[in-house]
Scaffold this motif. Structure first.
Motif, PDB file in Angstrom:
ATOM      1  N   ASP A 106     -35.725 -47.979 -18.582  1.00 66.34           N
ATOM      2  CA  ASP A 106     -34.380 -47.659 -18.122  1.00 66.34           C
ATOM      3  C   ASP A 106     -33.416 -48.764 -18.530  1.00 66.34           C
ATOM      4  OD1 ASP A 106     -35.374 -45.421 -16.963  1.00 66.34           O
ATOM      5  OD2 ASP A 106     -35.352 -46.170 -14.903  1.00 66.34           O
ATOM      6  N   TYR A 342     -33.050 -46.774  -7.444  1.00 67.28           N
ATOM      7  CA  TYR A 342     -33.349 -47.334  -8.762  1.00 67.28           C
ATOM      8  C   TYR A 342     -32.929 -48.787  -8.822  1.00 67.28           C
ATOM      9  CZ  TYR A 342     -34.437 -42.687 -10.476  1.00 67.28           C
ATOM     10  OH  TYR A 342     -35.015 -41.474 -10.669  1.00 67.28           O
ATOM     11  N   LYS A 346     -27.708 -48.936  -4.723  1.00 70.56           N
ATOM     12  CA  LYS A 346     -27.369 -47.526  -4.542  1.00 70.56           C
ATOM     13  C   LYS A 346     -28.632 -46.759  -4.142  1.00 70.56           C
ATOM     14  CE  LYS A 346     -25.487 -43.696  -7.168  1.00 70.56           C
ATOM     15  NZ  LYS A 346     -26.561 -43.143  -8.004  1.00 70.56           N
ATOM     16  N   SER A 368     -26.810 -31.001  -8.666  1.00 71.64           N
ATOM     17  CA  SER A 368     -27.242 -31.990  -9.647  1.00 71.64           C
ATOM     18  C   SER A 368     -26.976 -33.392  -9.106  1.00 71.64           C
ATOM     19  CB  SER A 368     -26.462 -31.730 -10.927  1.00 71.64           C
ATOM     20  OG  SER A 368     -26.607 -32.798 -11.779  1.00 71.64           O
ATOM     21  N   GLY A 369     -27.932 -34.296  -9.297  1.00 64.95           N
ATOM     22  CA  GLY A 369     -27.754 -35.666  -8.831  1.00 64.95           C
ATOM     23  C   GLY A 369     -28.233 -35.893  -7.414  1.00 64.95           C
ATOM     24  N   ALA A 370     -28.783 -34.838  -6.772  1.00 65.61           N
ATOM     25  CA  ALA A 370     -29.224 -34.981  -5.389  1.00 65.61           C
ATOM     26  C   ALA A 370     -30.523 -35.786  -5.291  1.00 65.61           C
ATOM     27  CB  ALA A 370     -29.427 -33.601  -4.774  1.00 65.61           C
ATOM     28  N   GLY A 371     -31.302 -35.835  -6.376  1.00 64.00           N
ATOM     29  CA  GLY A 371     -32.535 -36.626  -6.363  1.00 64.00           C
ATOM     30  C   GLY A 371     -33.796 -35.792  -6.515  1.00 64.00           C
ATOM     31  N   LYS A 372     -33.691 -34.583  -7.027  1.00 59.37           N
ATOM     32  CA  LYS A 372     -34.875 -33.725  -7.165  1.00 59.37           C
ATOM     33  C   LYS A 372     -35.840 -34.298  -8.206  1.00 59.37           C
ATOM     34  CE  LYS A 372     -32.235 -30.271  -8.353  1.00 59.37           C
ATOM     35  NZ  LYS A 372     -30.891 -30.890  -8.318  1.00 59.37           N
ATOM     36  N   THR A 373     -35.291 -34.656  -9.368  1.00 60.47           N
ATOM     37  CA  THR A 373     -36.133 -35.242 -10.412  1.00 60.47           C
ATOM     38  C   THR A 373     -36.757 -36.540  -9.907  1.00 60.47           C
ATOM     39  OG1 THR A 373     -34.790 -34.268 -12.151  1.00 60.47           O
ATOM     40  CG2 THR A 373     -36.118 -36.166 -12.760  1.00 60.47           C
ATOM     41  N   THR A 374     -35.969 -37.295  -9.170  1.00 60.23           N
ATOM     42  CA  THR A 374     -36.458 -38.555  -8.640  1.00 60.23           C
ATOM     43  C   THR A 374     -37.668 -38.330  -7.727  1.00 60.23           C
ATOM     44  OG1 THR A 374     -34.209 -39.406  -8.728  1.00 60.23           O
ATOM     45  CG2 THR A 374     -35.777 -40.622  -7.373  1.00 60.23           C
ATOM     46  N   TYR A 383     -42.300 -44.653 -10.471  1.00 56.44           N
ATOM     47  CA  TYR A 383     -41.589 -45.693  -9.737  1.00 56.44           C
ATOM     48  C   TYR A 383     -42.281 -45.851  -8.382  1.00 56.44           C
ATOM     49  CZ  TYR A 383     -37.817 -44.587 -13.032  1.00 56.44           C
ATOM     50  OH  TYR A 383     -37.074 -44.361 -14.168  1.00 56.44           O
TER      51      TYR A 383
HETATM   52  P1  ADP Z   1     -31.367 -34.324  -9.798  1.00 61.40           P
HETATM   53  O1  ADP Z   1     -32.654 -34.176 -10.499  1.00 61.40           O
HETATM   54  O2  ADP Z   1     -31.383 -33.774  -8.416  1.00 61.40           O
HETATM   55  O3  ADP Z   1     -30.212 -33.806 -10.579  1.00 61.40           O
HETATM   56  P2  ADP Z   1     -31.853 -37.132 -10.173  1.00 61.40           P
HETATM   57  O4  ADP Z   1     -33.100 -37.365  -9.411  1.00 61.40           O
HETATM   58  O5  ADP Z   1     -31.973 -37.020 -11.646  1.00 61.40           O
HETATM   59  O6  ADP Z   1     -31.082 -35.880  -9.590  1.00 61.40           O
HETATM   60  O7  ADP Z   1     -30.825 -38.314  -9.869  1.00 61.40           O
HETATM   61  C1  ADP Z   1     -30.536 -38.772  -8.579  1.00 61.40           C
HETATM   62  C2  ADP Z   1     -29.631 -39.997  -8.673  1.00 61.40           C
HETATM   63  O8  ADP Z   1     -30.311 -41.077  -9.252  1.00 61.40           O
HETATM   64  C3  ADP Z   1     -28.391 -39.769  -9.524  1.00 61.40           C
HETATM   65  O9  ADP Z   1     -27.319 -40.390  -8.854  1.00 61.40           O
HETATM   66  C4  ADP Z   1     -28.679 -40.467 -10.816  1.00 61.40           C
HETATM   67  O10 ADP Z   1     -27.517 -40.990 -11.360  1.00 61.40           O
HETATM   68  C5  ADP Z   1     -29.627 -41.559 -10.385  1.00 61.40           C
HETATM   69  N1  ADP Z   1     -30.635 -41.848 -11.422  1.00 61.40           N
HETATM   70  C6  ADP Z   1     -31.476 -40.950 -11.966  1.00 61.40           C
HETATM   71  N2  ADP Z   1     -32.321 -41.559 -12.853  1.00 61.40           N
HETATM   72  C7  ADP Z   1     -31.974 -42.855 -12.867  1.00 61.40           C
HETATM   73  C8  ADP Z   1     -32.468 -44.001 -13.561  1.00 61.40           C
HETATM   74  N3  ADP Z   1     -33.478 -43.917 -14.424  1.00 61.40           N
HETATM   75  N4  ADP Z   1     -31.886 -45.192 -13.320  1.00 61.40           N
HETATM   76  C9  ADP Z   1     -30.867 -45.291 -12.434  1.00 61.40           C
HETATM   77  N5  ADP Z   1     -30.365 -44.258 -11.754  1.00 61.40           N
HETATM   78  C10 ADP Z   1     -30.892 -43.050 -11.945  1.00 61.40           C
END
Ligand code: ADP
Ligand code: MG
Length: 574
Positions: A106, A342, A346, A368-374, A383
């Motif tokens: 990252d 991350y 934040k 989008s941006g809620a944290g689903k992928t996270t 992580y």
């Molecule tokens: P979703 O999949 O729900 O759209 P993400 O999980 O991708 O959301 O992202 C959640 C938050 O984490 C967002 O605010 C995004 O900007 C932040 N984010 C995602 N990936 C990274 C990363 N690798 N480094 C820093 N911030 C990240």
């Protein structure tokens, strides 16, 4: 740091020794040679014994041959030593980078890693070869030559020595100028390369905007700047060579004139005069080398420091000493009050709690941006959580070995990364020891077999850089086949079909449903129609998990989900 540097010589100790001692012998022979000439002139010539002259000549020839052979050894084995060390380091660096965690990538530019692996290591390799050997040999020949000259005639030796600082100053000045010119030239060639890369990989865009002329003009400009920079470098080089040449000839001439005067006065024999002139050249030679080293050393060491910094960076995600390998997980997944960010400033996830039963399919929806992928990245431990824990089959993921944990999880994402190679190779990426039958079975399950049948070389078709020759839907199927082959108990589908058109999505959805069968599946979906069959839906917003239930229950509840639903379907309907 020097000690660290030398530790890389250890595996090549023998090579180093052979190289080093050969170099010492070459230097010693070079020091002895003028004495032999002196004896030749003063003793042999006067004696007039032709047979003896022939014998001594043959002896000298033998010594020459030996010296030539040793010089070959030094040049070849020395470079071999350098490239061996360079190769070791490159391998170590690549291995190390491959094992870094997501967090590292990252925050690290790919270009930087590339230049560590190429340019820096090249400089280090050069230093590794020339460094210790040249430094030692240069000092040895210089002091040796001077000492012998002093022994022959102190006055003349001191005259020669006075010229030395002048020479060193000149050579060093030239080296600095040359270094600057080369660096500038390297910068310009990097610009040219960047242009080529951009214009070639973006050629489809270039041509669709008919911007070929524009690109050619930009390229000509950079190419011209490179030409100019390289010409400057060559001019400095030519200037350097000629001025050093002139200085050395001046010194030789000076020695010759003063020496002749001394010879006429009877203070010096003819043989001594000749050998003195020869020693002057021996004295001058290492100056060049020392000055080159003065330049090579800081460059190589700076490269080594950057190399060392990268090597010392420990991956954030590591196995605990008592980590357990897990095999054949059932697929019970549980988040217990998980917090995650991350970077410290934040927070992304707060108090996340949910549970997925083995074999269940759970969909995650939300803005989008809620944290689903996270959430999904935390399960394979890409992580580490800040607080709380993630349990699979009631065991904390941080107590499992990374390797075994990840071998139990399959992921299909929106953008598929494929490797340059054949279709077969790309499917087999999911299981390196897969048999042909297994590969074909996986392709079939992913409904890829019809696609493959239509390709010119079937399974042996080259798919191009990153799968460029395949359509989006075909790429996605290949990615699904890869996971079929891996056959993991836990599956993550992160917007796997979001980039596709509805038609293709519908077809791919069938493969995905097959893939999800009998596995714990977490689906992230943008289009709600695709999660109609999920056992449960979890709604994630910036406030965390706000709703959970079946599709119909959530519509009934008339909350966030129902609102999302209404928006999508009214849009689609209109
Ligand atoms: P979703 O999949 O729900 O759209 P993400 O999980 O991708 O959301 O992202 C959640 C938050 O984490 C967002 O605010 C995004 O900007 C932040 N984010 C995602 N990936 C990274 C990363 N690798 N480094 C820093 N911030 C990240
Ligand atoms: Mg996402």
């Amino acid at each position: 740091m020097i000690r660290k540097f030398f530790s890389y010589y250890k595996p090549h100790k023998r090579l180093f020794m052979i190289d080093f001692f050969s170099a010492i012998i070459v230097a010693a022979l070079e020091l002895v040679f003028p004495i032999a000439v002196q004896r030749f002139v003063d003793d042999l010539l006067k004696s007039g014994n032709w047979d003896l002259i022939v014998t001594v000549s043959i002896l000298l020839l033998a010594v020459y041959l030996l010296s030539t052979f040793l010089q070959y050894v030094v040049s070849y084995l020395g470079h071999k030593l350098g490239i061996n060390i360079e190769t070791d380091m490159r391998e170590e660096l690549f291995t190390h980078v491959q094992r870094q965690s997501f967090g590292f990538f990252d925050n690290t530019k790919t270009g930087h890693i590339m230049s560590r692996i190429t340019n820096d290591l090249f400089d280090i390799g050069e230093l590794a070869h020339h460094g210790p050997e040249d430094a030692f040999i240069a000092v040895m020949t210089f002091t040796g030559a001077f000492w012998i000259m002093f022994f022959i005639n102190p006055t003349l030796a001191l005259i020669a020595l006075i010229m030395v600082p002048l020479l060193i100053a000149l050579v060093t000045y030239c080296n600095i100028a040359m270094n600057r010119a080369w660096r500038n030239m390297y910068g310009k060639i990097a610009d040219v390369n960047a242009r080529v890369e951009d214009a070639v990989s973006g050629v489809r865009v270039v041509q669709s905007f008919t911007n070929e002329e524009f690109e050619i003009n930009r390229f000509q400009k950079d190419n011209g700047l490179f030409r100019k920079a390289k010409l400057v470098a060559y001019r400095v080089m030519a200037w350097t060579h000629s001025s050093i040449y002139m200085m050395t000839r001046l010194l030789t001439l000076l020695v010759l004139v003063v020496g002749s005067y001394l010879t006429i006065n009877g203070d010096l024999t003819h043989g001594e005069l000749i050998s003195f002139v020869l020693y002057t050249n021996v004295l001058i030679k290492p100056i060049d080398k020392i000055s080159a080293l003065l330049e090579l050393y800081p460059k190589g060491m700076a490269g080594f420091k950057r190399f060392q910094d990268l090597i010392e960076e420990q991956p954030d995600i590591q196995d605990k000493p008592d980590a357990q390998p897990v095999n054949e997980l059932k697929g019970h997944v549980q988040f217990q009050d998980v917090d995650f960010s991350y970077d410290r400033y934040k927070s992304v996830l707060k108090h996340i709690n949910f549970e997925v039963e083995p074999g269940e399919t759970v969909a995650f929806v939300g803005p989008s941006g809620a944290g689903k992928t996270t959430i999904c990245s935390l399960i394979p431990r890409f992580y580490d959580v800040d607080k709380g824990s993630i349990m699979i089959d009631k065991m904390d993921v941080s107590d499992m070995t990374k390797h075994s944990l990840r071998s139990q999880i399959g992921i299909v994402q929106q953008d598929v990364f494929l490797f340059t190679g054949t279709v077969r190779e790309n499917i087999a990426y999911g299981k390196k020891d897969a048999t042909e039958a297994e590969i074909r079975d996986a392709a079939k399950r992913a409904h890829l077999d019809e696609v493959i049948a239509s390709l010119p070389q079937g399974y042996d078709t080259q798919i191009g850089e990153r799968g460029l020759k395949l359509s989006g839907g075909q790429k996605q199927r290949l990615a699904i086949a890869r996971v079929f082959l891996k056959n993991p108990p836990i599956l993550i589908l992160d917007e796997a079909t979001s980039a596709l058109d509805t038609q293709t999505e519908r077809i791919i959805q069938k493969s995905l449903n097959d893939l999800a069968e009998n596995r714990t599946t977490l689906v992230i979906a943008h289009r709600l129609a695709t999660i109609r069959d999920a056992d449960r839906v979890i709604v994630v917003t910036n406030e965390g998990i706000v709703e959970q239930g079946t599709y119909d229950e959530l519509i009934e509840a008339d909350g966030v989900f129902a609102k999302l639903h209404k928006i999508q379907f009214s849009l689609n309907g209109s």
